[in-house]
Design a protein around this motif. Structure first.
Motif, PDB file in Angstrom:
ATOM      1  N   LEU A 218       0.710  -4.133 -11.815  1.00  8.52           N
ATOM      2  CA  LEU A 218       0.057  -5.409 -12.568  1.00  8.52           C
ATOM      3  C   LEU A 218      -0.075  -5.097 -14.187  1.00  8.52           C
ATOM      4  CD1 LEU A 218      -2.067  -7.249 -10.121  1.00  8.52           C
ATOM      5  CD2 LEU A 218       0.152  -8.269 -11.147  1.00  8.52           C
ATOM      6  N   THR A 219      -0.739  -3.822 -14.405  1.00 12.38           N
ATOM      7  CA  THR A 219      -0.904  -3.272 -15.925  1.00 12.38           C
ATOM      8  C   THR A 219       0.518  -2.925 -16.529  1.00 12.38           C
ATOM      9  OG1 THR A 219      -2.919  -2.477 -15.292  1.00 12.38           O
ATOM     10  CG2 THR A 219      -1.893  -1.489 -17.213  1.00 12.38           C
ATOM     11  N   TRP A 398       0.134  -8.649  -3.602  1.00 14.88           N
ATOM     12  CA  TRP A 398       0.058  -7.434  -2.939  1.00 14.88           C
ATOM     13  C   TRP A 398      -1.372  -6.696  -3.416  1.00 14.88           C
ATOM     14  CZ3 TRP A 398       2.356  -2.230  -5.475  1.00 14.88           C
ATOM     15  CH2 TRP A 398       2.021  -1.158  -4.702  1.00 14.88           C
ATOM     16  N   ALA A 399      -1.887  -7.014  -4.604  1.00 12.89           N
ATOM     17  CA  ALA A 399      -3.308  -6.650  -4.845  1.00 12.89           C
ATOM     18  C   ALA A 399      -4.311  -7.271  -4.220  1.00 12.89           C
ATOM     19  CB  ALA A 399      -3.150  -6.769  -6.530  1.00 12.89           C
ATOM     20  N   ARG A 401      -4.038  -8.453  -1.058  1.00  8.68           N
ATOM     21  CA  ARG A 401      -4.173  -7.844   0.308  1.00  8.68           C
ATOM     22  C   ARG A 401      -4.967  -6.381   0.270  1.00  8.68           C
ATOM     23  NH1 ARG A 401       1.188  -9.797   0.327  1.00  8.68           N
ATOM     24  NH2 ARG A 401       1.834  -7.524   0.032  1.00  8.68           N
ATOM     25  N   ALA A 402      -4.518  -5.596  -0.770  1.00 15.02           N
ATOM     26  CA  ALA A 402      -5.241  -4.449  -0.870  1.00 15.02           C
ATOM     27  C   ALA A 402      -6.566  -4.406  -1.081  1.00 15.02           C
ATOM     28  CB  ALA A 402      -4.645  -3.629  -2.086  1.00 15.02           C
ATOM     29  N   ARG A 403      -7.144  -5.720  -1.914  1.00 14.75           N
ATOM     30  CA  ARG A 403      -8.511  -5.688  -2.119  1.00 14.75           C
ATOM     31  C   ARG A 403      -9.114  -6.029  -0.952  1.00 14.75           C
ATOM     32  NH1 ARG A 403      -8.738  -3.675  -5.278  1.00 14.75           N
ATOM     33  NH2 ARG A 403      -7.968  -4.694  -7.042  1.00 14.75           N
ATOM     34  N   ALA A 404      -8.827  -6.899  -0.208  1.00 18.05           N
ATOM     35  CA  ALA A 404      -9.290  -7.338   1.127  1.00 18.05           C
ATOM     36  C   ALA A 404      -9.148  -6.371   2.161  1.00 18.05           C
ATOM     37  CB  ALA A 404      -8.343  -8.474   1.877  1.00 18.05           C
ATOM     38  N   GLN A 405      -8.506  -5.177   2.134  1.00 18.68           N
ATOM     39  CA  GLN A 405      -8.428  -4.247   3.243  1.00 18.68           C
ATOM     40  C   GLN A 405      -9.587  -3.044   2.504  1.00 18.68           C
ATOM     41  OE1 GLN A 405      -4.295  -3.269   3.567  1.00 18.68           O
ATOM     42  NE2 GLN A 405      -4.089  -5.172   4.350  1.00 18.68           N
TER      43      GLN A 405
END
Length: 419
Positions: A218-219, A398-399, A401-405
């Protein structure tokens, strides 16, 4: 009797203090930006090549250091860090008054870029600690409008110094910028302190953002969207002079149009962005509108009459500023919402590298496309903006989902379940 200086009341005044701090250094920066290159070339005697190389190296150092300084703001407290970095920026600007050769210029420019990058990250962390999440995007929009207003006023003051053309006039501009950052430090010092984030647990990386692949993507996407920055300041003026029949004054008129529209409409645009779904739509639409803007600019190479060319340029600039405001609002929301609560400084420091990267590499990339390729280059650039806007949505998901995991997210979920 209620204590009128309670932390809650102080926090409610935080946006106003942040706006005044932004205004104080924006006025000085506006004057500095329009005069610094000519001062170092005409008064100090540095070549254009050395100035360019020095600034490129300085901002490269500043981009990397900004992440570490953002991490420092998380661990030591963003208010104290921001105050110290504002003072460091003032000292760096003041040191330009003594520069007489390239090496001191390079050192001072590196300190300036490092302090500016770190200050931006620390102020974002401070804002996050003092402003409710639902209000952050609107406050950031007000800060952007204030920044534009301050830069416009400062550019006018810098123009007076350019007209005078004397060493004293240039040094007065540098002194004004240094004082602006001193005032900024004083205003930030009056804000409530924000508690430092807890120390990272054993085994956790100190700079977790460097391992966060979705956020890194995202950056990168944000940096590509920020290629719009050198369009107005560099590529479009060159295009107008070399490829169109429009009068030269239209360059200044387009800059005034952009600045004025952002001051008037950025806050209204940002109010529509209240969460990640709205943010991804805003960035996606910004990419599509940027493609339309680039296509309109490409038309001006078709040998139109001067006034017809002016009208087409104004239309392209109007589309460009509409896309700019949408992208800014969406980008702010994405950058904050996907940063872990205790790491906002380092995450914002990393996310903020898009600006110096775009300003450093953007001029080369954009001018290579437009000046070399002409009208097809505009279409290629517009296609890049469209693609980036389209990819941002999947990258955000995607970010999420990664944050939730993430371990901290799972721990919070288990705690709530236990209750």
């Amino acid at each position: 009797m209620a204590n009128t200086s309670s932390p809650l009341r102080q926090a409610s005044r935080a946006p106003r203090a942040l706006l005044l701090a932004q205004l104080s250094n924006a006025i000085g920066d506006g004057a500095f930006y329009v005069t610094s290159a000519l001062y170092f070339s005409q008064i100090v005697g540095l070549s254009a090549a050395r100035i360019g190389i020095g600034l490129t190296l300085a901002w490269a150092v500043g981009s990397v250091a900004g992440v570490w300084l953002g991490h420092l703001a998380d661990r030591r407290g963003p208010r104290t860090t921001a105050v110290l970095l504002a003072l460091a920026t003032a000292a760096a600007v003041a040191s330009f008054l003594l520069i007489r050769s390239f090496v001191p210029f390079l050192v001072a420019a590196a300190v300036y870029a490092t302090a500016q990058s770190g200050l931006a990250a620390a102020r974002q962390a401070l804002l996050a600690g003092l402003v409710e999440p639902s209000a952050r995007t609107e406050v950031l929009a007000r800060l952007q409008s204030t920044l534009n207003a301050g830069l416009a006023v400062g550019a006018g003051l810098g123009g007076l110094a350019l007209h005078a053309g004397t060493r004293t006039a240039y040094l007065s501009v540098f002194a004004l910028d240094a004082v602006g950052f001193l005032v900024c430090a004083l205003l930030l010092r009056g804000l409530p302190a924000v508690a430092p984030a807890p120390t990272a647990a054993a085994g956790e990386p100190r700079l977790a953002v460097l391992r966060d692949r979705p956020y890194a993507l995202l950056t990168l996407l944000n940096a590509l969207m920020l290629l719009r920055l050198p369009l107005l300041s560099l590529a479009l003026p060159l295009w107008i002079v070399q490829r169109t029949s429009a009068p030269g004054w239209i360059v200044s008129a387009l800059f005034v149009l952009n600045t004025g529209v952002v001051m008037l409409l950025q806050v209204r645009t940002a109010r529509k962005v209240t969460g990640l779904p709205e943010a991804t739509r805003a960035v996606g639409r910004a990419g599509a509108v940027m493609l339309a803007s680039c296509a309109v600019f490409a038309v001006t190479a078709a040998g139109l009459g001067p006034w017809t060319t002016v009208a087409v340029l104004v239309l392209g600039a109007a589309l460009q500023v509409a896309a700019e405001m949408r992208h800014s609002a969406g980008s702010w929301q994405i950058g904050f919402a996907l940063a872990p609560a205790g790491r906002i400084g380092q995450y914002q420091g990393f996310y903020g590298t898009g600006v110096p990267v775009a300003r450093t590499l953007g001029p080369f990339l954009v001018t290579a496309l437009l000046v070399t390729w002409g009208a097809p280059g505009w279409l290629v650039l517009g296609g890049i903006f469209l693609l980036v806007g389209a990819v941002t949505g999947p990258a955000v998901r995607w970010a999420e989902r990664a944050r939730a995991q993430a371990p901290e997210a799972r721990g919070a979920t288990e705690l709530l379940g236990a209750r």
